[in-house]
Motif scaffolding. Structure first.
Motif, PDB file in Angstrom:
ATOM      1  N   VAL A 228     -45.115  77.392 -30.182  1.00  0.00           N
ATOM      2  CA  VAL A 228     -45.072  78.461 -29.189  1.00  0.00           C
ATOM      3  C   VAL A 228     -46.262  78.273 -28.257  1.00  0.00           C
ATOM      4  CG1 VAL A 228     -45.366  80.947 -28.804  1.00  0.00           C
ATOM      5  CG2 VAL A 228     -43.859  80.136 -30.624  1.00  0.00           C
ATOM      6  N   LEU A 229     -46.007  78.306 -26.966  1.00  0.00           N
ATOM      7  CA  LEU A 229     -47.062  78.227 -25.950  1.00  0.00           C
ATOM      8  C   LEU A 229     -47.175  79.584 -25.268  1.00  0.00           C
ATOM      9  CD1 LEU A 229     -49.011  76.783 -23.923  1.00  0.00           C
ATOM     10  CD2 LEU A 229     -46.953  76.146 -22.613  1.00  0.00           C
ATOM     11  N   VAL A 230     -48.355  80.181 -25.322  1.00  0.00           N
ATOM     12  CA  VAL A 230     -48.614  81.441 -24.626  1.00  0.00           C
ATOM     13  C   VAL A 230     -49.580  81.174 -23.487  1.00  0.00           C
ATOM     14  CG1 VAL A 230     -49.479  83.799 -24.788  1.00  0.00           C
ATOM     15  CG2 VAL A 230     -48.219  82.811 -26.706  1.00  0.00           C
ATOM     16  N   LEU A 231     -49.206  81.643 -22.290  1.00  0.00           N
ATOM     17  CA  LEU A 231     -50.072  81.578 -21.118  1.00  0.00           C
ATOM     18  C   LEU A 231     -50.351  83.008 -20.687  1.00  0.00           C
ATOM     19  CD1 LEU A 231     -48.203  78.737 -19.183  1.00  0.00           C
ATOM     20  CD2 LEU A 231     -50.213  78.526 -20.652  1.00  0.00           C
ATOM     21  N   ALA A 232     -51.603  83.405 -20.728  1.00  0.00           N
ATOM     22  CA  ALA A 232     -51.965  84.787 -20.414  1.00  0.00           C
ATOM     23  C   ALA A 232     -53.112  84.795 -19.425  1.00  0.00           C
ATOM     24  CB  ALA A 232     -52.369  85.537 -21.686  1.00  0.00           C
ATOM     25  N   GLY A 233     -53.034  85.686 -18.455  1.00  0.00           N
ATOM     26  CA  GLY A 233     -54.113  85.814 -17.486  1.00  0.00           C
ATOM     27  C   GLY A 233     -53.632  85.669 -16.060  1.00  0.00           C
ATOM     28  N   ASP A 234     -54.354  84.879 -15.296  1.00  0.00           N
ATOM     29  CA  ASP A 234     -54.111  84.751 -13.859  1.00  0.00           C
ATOM     30  C   ASP A 234     -52.948  83.791 -13.602  1.00  0.00           C
ATOM     31  OD1 ASP A 234     -54.439  84.968 -11.122  1.00  0.00           O
ATOM     32  OD2 ASP A 234     -56.108  83.531 -11.040  1.00  0.00           O
ATOM     33  N   ILE A 235     -51.744  84.212 -13.984  1.00  0.00           N
ATOM     34  CA  ILE A 235     -50.555  83.370 -13.876  1.00  0.00           C
ATOM     35  C   ILE A 235     -49.328  84.273 -13.855  1.00  0.00           C
ATOM     36  CG2 ILE A 235     -50.283  83.083 -16.383  1.00  0.00           C
ATOM     37  CD1 ILE A 235     -49.393  80.178 -15.787  1.00  0.00           C
ATOM     38  N   ASP A 236     -48.227  83.770 -13.290  1.00  0.00           N
ATOM     39  CA  ASP A 236     -46.961  84.503 -13.302  1.00  0.00           C
ATOM     40  C   ASP A 236     -45.891  83.620 -13.935  1.00  0.00           C
ATOM     41  OD1 ASP A 236     -45.757  82.796 -11.169  1.00  0.00           O
ATOM     42  OD2 ASP A 236     -47.274  83.794  -9.926  1.00  0.00           O
ATOM     43  N   VAL A 237     -44.737  84.208 -14.223  1.00  0.00           N
ATOM     44  CA  VAL A 237     -43.721  83.477 -14.974  1.00  0.00           C
ATOM     45  C   VAL A 237     -43.123  82.333 -14.169  1.00  0.00           C
ATOM     46  CG1 VAL A 237     -41.769  84.968 -14.338  1.00  0.00           C
ATOM     47  CG2 VAL A 237     -41.771  83.781 -16.553  1.00  0.00           C
ATOM     48  N   GLU A 238     -43.011  82.479 -12.862  1.00  0.00           N
ATOM     49  CA  GLU A 238     -42.445  81.388 -12.061  1.00  0.00           C
ATOM     50  C   GLU A 238     -43.344  80.153 -12.126  1.00  0.00           C
ATOM     51  OE1 GLU A 238     -42.804  84.486 -10.978  1.00  0.00           O
ATOM     52  OE2 GLU A 238     -40.692  85.111 -10.949  1.00  0.00           O
ATOM     53  N   THR A 239     -44.645  80.374 -11.972  1.00  0.00           N
ATOM     54  CA  THR A 239     -45.580  79.257 -12.079  1.00  0.00           C
ATOM     55  C   THR A 239     -45.539  78.657 -13.473  1.00  0.00           C
ATOM     56  OG1 THR A 239     -47.022  80.318 -10.448  1.00  0.00           O
ATOM     57  CG2 THR A 239     -48.001  78.592 -11.812  1.00  0.00           C
ATOM     58  N   ALA A 240     -45.500  79.517 -14.478  1.00  0.00           N
ATOM     59  CA  ALA A 240     -45.484  79.044 -15.866  1.00  0.00           C
ATOM     60  C   ALA A 240     -44.257  78.182 -16.151  1.00  0.00           C
ATOM     61  CB  ALA A 240     -45.531  80.231 -16.814  1.00  0.00           C
ATOM     62  N   LYS A 241     -43.081  78.582 -15.654  1.00  0.00           N
ATOM     63  CA  LYS A 241     -41.870  77.798 -15.888  1.00  0.00           C
ATOM     64  C   LYS A 241     -41.995  76.407 -15.297  1.00  0.00           C
ATOM     65  CE  LYS A 241     -38.410  81.492 -16.286  1.00  0.00           C
ATOM     66  NZ  LYS A 241     -37.279  82.189 -15.652  1.00  0.00           N
ATOM     67  N   ALA A 242     -42.474  76.331 -14.079  1.00  0.00           N
ATOM     68  CA  ALA A 242     -42.588  75.030 -13.427  1.00  0.00           C
ATOM     69  C   ALA A 242     -43.592  74.136 -14.153  1.00  0.00           C
ATOM     70  CB  ALA A 242     -43.007  75.225 -11.973  1.00  0.00           C
ATOM     71  N   LYS A 243     -44.729  74.704 -14.535  1.00  0.00           N
ATOM     72  CA  LYS A 243     -45.766  73.883 -15.156  1.00  0.00           C
ATOM     73  C   LYS A 243     -45.406  73.522 -16.598  1.00  0.00           C
ATOM     74  CE  LYS A 243     -49.641  75.338 -12.257  1.00  0.00           C
ATOM     75  NZ  LYS A 243     -49.833  73.995 -11.668  1.00  0.00           N
ATOM     76  N   ALA A 244     -44.784  74.429 -17.334  1.00  0.00           N
ATOM     77  CA  ALA A 244     -44.385  74.104 -18.703  1.00  0.00           C
ATOM     78  C   ALA A 244     -43.386  72.958 -18.715  1.00  0.00           C
ATOM     79  CB  ALA A 244     -43.806  75.334 -19.384  1.00  0.00           C
ATOM     80  N   GLU A 245     -42.416  73.007 -17.805  1.00  0.00           N
ATOM     81  CA  GLU A 245     -41.430  71.926 -17.735  1.00  0.00           C
ATOM     82  C   GLU A 245     -42.084  70.631 -17.286  1.00  0.00           C
ATOM     83  OE1 GLU A 245     -37.778  71.082 -14.822  1.00  0.00           O
ATOM     84  OE2 GLU A 245     -37.400  72.720 -16.245  1.00  0.00           O
ATOM     85  N   GLN A 246     -42.997  70.732 -16.318  1.00  0.00           N
ATOM     86  CA  GLN A 246     -43.668  69.544 -15.793  1.00  0.00           C
ATOM     87  C   GLN A 246     -44.441  68.797 -16.883  1.00  0.00           C
ATOM     88  OE1 GLN A 246     -46.618  70.544 -12.873  1.00  0.00           O
ATOM     89  NE2 GLN A 246     -47.260  68.419 -12.505  1.00  0.00           N
ATOM     90  N   PHE A 247     -45.172  69.538 -17.728  1.00  0.00           N
ATOM     91  CA  PHE A 247     -46.048  68.879 -18.682  1.00  0.00           C
ATOM     92  C   PHE A 247     -45.443  68.731 -20.085  1.00  0.00           C
ATOM     93  CE2 PHE A 247     -49.060  70.396 -15.449  1.00  0.00           C
ATOM     94  CZ  PHE A 247     -49.761  69.217 -15.214  1.00  0.00           C
ATOM     95  N   PHE A 248     -44.541  69.630 -20.478  1.00  0.00           N
ATOM     96  CA  PHE A 248     -44.014  69.597 -21.843  1.00  0.00           C
ATOM     97  C   PHE A 248     -42.534  69.215 -21.920  1.00  0.00           C
ATOM     98  CE2 PHE A 248     -47.676  72.397 -22.129  1.00  0.00           C
ATOM     99  CZ  PHE A 248     -48.243  72.086 -23.352  1.00  0.00           C
ATOM    100  N   GLY A 249     -41.815  69.308 -20.813  1.00  0.00           N
ATOM    101  CA  GLY A 249     -40.362  69.173 -20.867  1.00  0.00           C
ATOM    102  C   GLY A 249     -39.860  67.833 -21.343  1.00  0.00           C
ATOM    103  N   HIS A 250     -40.660  66.763 -21.181  1.00  0.00           N
ATOM    104  CA  HIS A 250     -40.220  65.418 -21.553  1.00  0.00           C
ATOM    105  C   HIS A 250     -40.403  65.105 -23.028  1.00  0.00           C
ATOM    106  CE1 HIS A 250     -44.531  64.925 -21.441  1.00  0.00           C
ATOM    107  NE2 HIS A 250     -44.389  63.745 -22.038  1.00  0.00           N
ATOM    108  N   ILE A 251     -41.108  65.985 -23.768  1.00  0.00           N
ATOM    109  CA  ILE A 251     -41.445  65.681 -25.163  1.00  0.00           C
ATOM    110  C   ILE A 251     -40.216  65.895 -26.036  1.00  0.00           C
ATOM    111  CG2 ILE A 251     -42.941  66.258 -27.105  1.00  0.00           C
ATOM    112  CD1 ILE A 251     -44.973  67.348 -25.076  1.00  0.00           C
TER     113      ILE A 251
END
Length: 956
Positions: A228-251
């Protein structure tokens, strides 16, 4: 797990969850009870490879908490491989296929805060708070060790971290009562139960770990679908979706590993054990196996623990500590884990008291509580304590117990990130009958009692392998084909993406005023959390003990909340808890302070109680005697703990007899001085120093200077200063020794030696103090500093080795320390002396790279360093204490930015290897001859009070 009062662990305790609501990607939480009024809004999504992501937006600071939980812990280990989960946590800090080096290094460059990793029975987590612009770095690093780690594992790294973990194990076992936890795990659960061995594992099993074992463990448990990856703080869900897929999606996903079956292992018969240890007093432990995380009864039992032994007015506190005074302290705590829970009671029995008498009272009070149930008032007070603790806990977005931790824990164990709401609902709905019912169900039978008594510590038997003959590891399941990956455009070969810019520091403006009676007021507004923090500073502190009995300042300040105004000690404690407040007072080296944390809704009543504590302490004879006995017991506990003992002895050796700072820096004084204190001594200290003309009140939180001033005037305005002047302690300058000195303290049977090296450095107010702090950081102030990288990462002789310099208006102490395995004591001393000498004399000066790293850490961490009101309160306290300008944070930042290696190396020359005072606590039969052979300086043997001992035999 250490036992803590519920005020300190209220957040964790309030997450012993009740039944959970269905998960919702929308994540809009149900309305919390009105009186709680604190929620953690979240949104969730899942990547095609199974990685669950939870996002919480909190814009109060330009930082993001990145928290990764893997659903694997010691419960998942196989016979012969205990300790694997924890060993693997360490290995994953050693770099990855695309990052060759310590995992901490790039994070130090960007100013990460609250960075660490932990392992328990059920899960492994990694977390850090980073500036918003460094989020890509954090996600690159976490995804690289999740998806690109197997190829980085080497025999050298495995051996290195195996040694570090074994020293962590030795460090725990070398402490008084340090062998209790593994014993309780073994005896609380049946053989083979996943909780029947300690998280750190067996030495034999750790030695048996192979590269093949490690790679199999990684492929089984560290896939994205088990995380489970939790991102909390100065971030929104749209940014989180793009970055999570960018860095973790290929694993690629890993296998879906089976979790052990629920097994509370509730006991039906009482069992009792005894062990001896080198401890100053007997300690009673009593445990019951209780329901798992996610049950209503787990939370009900937390309330019962609070009523039984969780606060000053609890049943056992009243009877054993205040009433018959047979114990120095009692505590109780209930927690739930994935497969089972535990209810634990701990009693520190006074010296000379028959433990059987204490056990009989514990039995009596427990039986009465289960038979009659708690009162409604007790439940209401306990509920307020837990809910106020929850409100304070969720101020933080990351770190231990912050909002990211809450959401991750809920998601891993229940599938619902918002399951904490159910726990709060259970808390609201709890009644005396429901708490009594839970107690009868789980605590009426099946207790395990362990009594630890003073005596010899049995020789440590090297752990045997837990391997079982004929056991064969089951095959790893195939990966579920439902999981897929997405292509990544990230070029891993380019290394982690370092940010080009960083957020600006935003420190709240300080507003100043003076109350009508002369109290200086400093206010920093922090809207949001409905809490106001206060700290009133008074000149004085340990230094004011000069001419008085050692420990007077600390004892006097510690007595302020032991009854004040119209309240006796028990009534005062009840009033504090009923308001959801926290109050306390203490002394430091150069001043003393009194702290208040108040819920905004109860601010006026809380300040009234705070004023009573400061203005009208009772110093009742019966309370003095009770606290004196506890204080003397705490001194004996300090002497029994190697680190605490070394820190008691070093300051007097550095400063010399008669100096105001020549005292144990715990402030506890000596047994003789505390035994001789009188009520008149305490009242005299209070009259001399706790007075409005010697006070500065710092206020941080959900208020304004306009709103708080009338409340303060109401409760403090008529407090007048006496006509006598405030005494001013004289802090004399101490000449440094001209040759090193080595003091040895015998601790027979110790499996580690605690090494301290100390020297006096210029005052915190010195013009070069900032530069010296940076110079110290190069040597021992950071994880990647020289001492730690040498003794921990290179040699694997210590779990950690660091150096620091405490604040002081006079010469401040600089101390380097390392607890090391006993057979490496002389070698470690030699390495520490070599590192300090080569740095101080310029043989190995600070490099441009080292200085840049420390500058980056110090400057770029500033936006995240003041996330909480307490952090702001502490910084303002330093501004007041050392008479710094209100913009000190910016001034200090500018001085650090202006530093170069030449300036740092000039500051490093403050260290003088010829002036070092060494204190080594360990088994002299194993280390004395080798230490003497080093010829570091004159060697003397002293006892736990610093008195000379003629020879090693006499010392033992």
């Amino acid at each position: 797990m250490p036992l803590l009062r519920p005020l300190a662990i209220a957040l964790a305790a309030s997450l012993a969850l009740a039944g959970c609501q269905p998960a919702s990607d929308a994540g809009s939480p149900a309305a919390a009870p009105a009186e709680t009024n604190v929620q953690i809004p979240y949104e969730t999504f899942t990547l095609p490879n199974g990685l669950r992501v939870v996002v919480h937006t909190d814009r109060k600071a330009p930082i993001v908490a990145v928290n990764v939980w893997y659903h694997v812990g010691s419960k998942d280990e196989e016979p012969g491989r205990t300790g694997f989960a924890h060993l693997f946590e360490h290995l994953m800090f050693q770099g990855s296929e695309n990052w060759k080096g310590e995992f901490f290094e790039p994070f130090e460059q960007v100013g990460a805060t609250d960075q660490n990793g932990t392992t328990n029975n059920d899960r492994t987590n990694y977390f850090q708070n980073v500036p918003t612009t460094a989020l890509d770095l954090a996600l690159w690093m976490e995804s690289d060790r999740m998806g690109h780690f197997a190829g980085a594992i080497s025999e050298d790294l495995l051996d290195e971290q195996r040694g570090v973990v074994q020293n962590e194990k030795r460090q725990g076992e070398n402490q008084p009562y340090g062998r209790v936890w593994d014993f309780l795990a073994e005896k609380s659960y049946p053989e083979g139960h996943p909780y029947s061995w300690g998280v750190i594992g067996s030495m034999a099993d750790l030695n048996a770990a192979s590269i093949e074992d490690v790679k199999r463990w990684f492929s089984a448990w560290y896939g994205p679908n088990n995380a489970v990856l939790v991102l909390a703080g100065d971030i929104d869900v749209e940014t989180a979706k793009a970055k999570a897929e960018q860095f973790f999606g290929h694993i690629p996903a890993g296998p879906t590993m089976p979790q052990p079956a629920l097994n509370v292992a509730a006991r039906t018969e009482s069992t009792r054990f005894e062990m001896s240890d080198r401890v100053p007093q007997a300690r009673l432990y009593r445990t019951w196996n209780t329901p798992q995380f996610g049950t209503a009864d787990a939370q009900q039992l937390s309330l019962l623990a609070q009523v039984l032994a969780g606060s000053r007015s609890s049943r056992l506190d009243k009877r054993l500590v205040f009433g018959e005074q047979l114990a120095d302290s009692v505590s109780a705590f209930s927690w739930g884990s994935q497969l089972s829970g535990m209810f634990m009671l701990q009693v520190d029995i006074k010296q000379g008291v028959d433990p059987a008498r204490v056990e009989a009272i514990v039995n009596e009070e427990m039986a009465k509580l289960l038979a009659e149930g708690p009162t409604a008032a007790e439940i209401d007070q306990a509920r307020t304590v837990f809910k106020a603790g929850f409100i304070r806990g969720v101020e933080r977005i990351g770190g231990f117990g912050g909002k990211a931790d809450v959401l991750a824990e809920c998601t891993v164990f229940t599938g619902d990130p918002g399951c904490y709401r159910n726990d709060l609902d259970t808390l609201d709905a709890a009644t005396p009958a429901s708490v009594q019912a839970a107690g009868k169900t789980w605590l009426a039978q099946g207790d395990l009692t362990l009594l630890v008594t003073p005596g010899d510590r049995p020789a440590l038997v090297v752990d045997e392998s837990t391997a079982r003959e004929g056991y064969v590891s089951p095959p790893i399941p195939a990966v579920d084909p439902k999981f897929t990956t997405v292509a990544s455009a990230v070029d891993r070969s380019a290394g982690p993406p370092m940010p080009a810019s960083f957020p600006a520091l935003s420190f709240p403006a300080l507003q100043r005023a003076t109350l009508s009676n002369g109290i200086k007021l400093v206010v920093a507004e922090r809207p949001g959390l409905p809490v106001v923090q206060m700290n009133m500073l008074f000149g004085g502190g340990f230094a004011a003990d000069q001419g008085r009995k050692l420990g007077t300042s600390s004892f006097a300040m510690g007595m302020l909340d032991e009854g004040a105004g119209d309240y006796d000690a028990l009534q005062f404690g009840d009033r504090v808890e009923s308001l959801g407040a926290q109050l306390g007072s203490s002394a430091g080296l150069d001043d003393s302070s009194a702290f208040l944390s108040a819920l905004t809704e109860n601010l006026d009543a809380s300040v009234a109680l705070y004023a009573d504590m400061l203005r009208r302490p009772r110093f009742a004879p019966e309370d003095i005697e009770r606290v004196r006995a506890q204080w003397l017991a705490s001194i004996k506990q300090e002497k029994a703990r190697p680190n605490a003992l070394a820190n008691r002895l070093l300051p007097p050796l550095m400063y010399g007899a008669g100096h105001p700072y020549a005292i144990p820096f715990s402030g506890s004084g000596t047994e003789a001085s505390i035994a001789s204190l009188t009520a008149d001594d305490l009242k005299a200290y209070h009259a001399d120093f706790v007075r409005p003309d010697n006070a500065t009140l710092i206020v941080v939180g959900d208020t304004t200077i306009e709103a708080i001033t009338p409340i303060l005037e109401k409760h403090f305005g008529d407090w007048k200063a006496p006509a006598t002047p405030v005494p001013q302690p004289t802090i004399a300058e101490v000449a440094l020794p001209t040759a090193p000195r080595v003091y040895l303290v015998d601790q027979p049977g110790a499996i580690q030696a605690t090494i301290l090296a100390g020297q006096l450095a210029p005052s915190t107010t010195d013009d070069g103090s900032v530069e010296f702090d940076i110079a110290n950081s190069v040597l021992g102030g950071e994880f990647s500093s020289r001492l730690n990288m040498n003794l921990r990462e290179d040699k694997s002789w210590a779990y950690g080795a660091y150096s620091f310099s405490s604040g002081a208006k006079g010469q401040r102490p600089w101390i380097a320390f390392a607890p090391v395995q006993i057979d490496k004591t002389a070698d470690a001393l030699k390495e520490m002396q070599r590192e300090i000498t080569a740095y101080a004399d310029g043989s190995t000066p600070a490099t441009a790279e080292e200085v840049a790293k420390i500058q980056a850490t110090e400057i770029r961490s500033l936006p995240g360093s003041f996330e909480t009101a307490n952090a702001v309160l502490g910084q303002v306290g330093g501004i007041v204490r050392y008479n710094r300008p209100d913009n000190w944070v910016e001034v200090r930042r500018g001085r650090i930015e202006a530093l170069d290696p030449a300036g740092v190396n000039a500051a490093a020359k403050t260290l003088d290897p010829k002036a070092l005072t060494w204190v080594v606590v360990g088994d002299l039969s194993k280390i004395e001859a080798e230490v003497r052979a080093l010829n570091l300086g004159e060697v003397r043997i002293i006892d736990a009070d610093g008195n000379p001992v003629g020879d090693a035999t006499a010392a033992r």
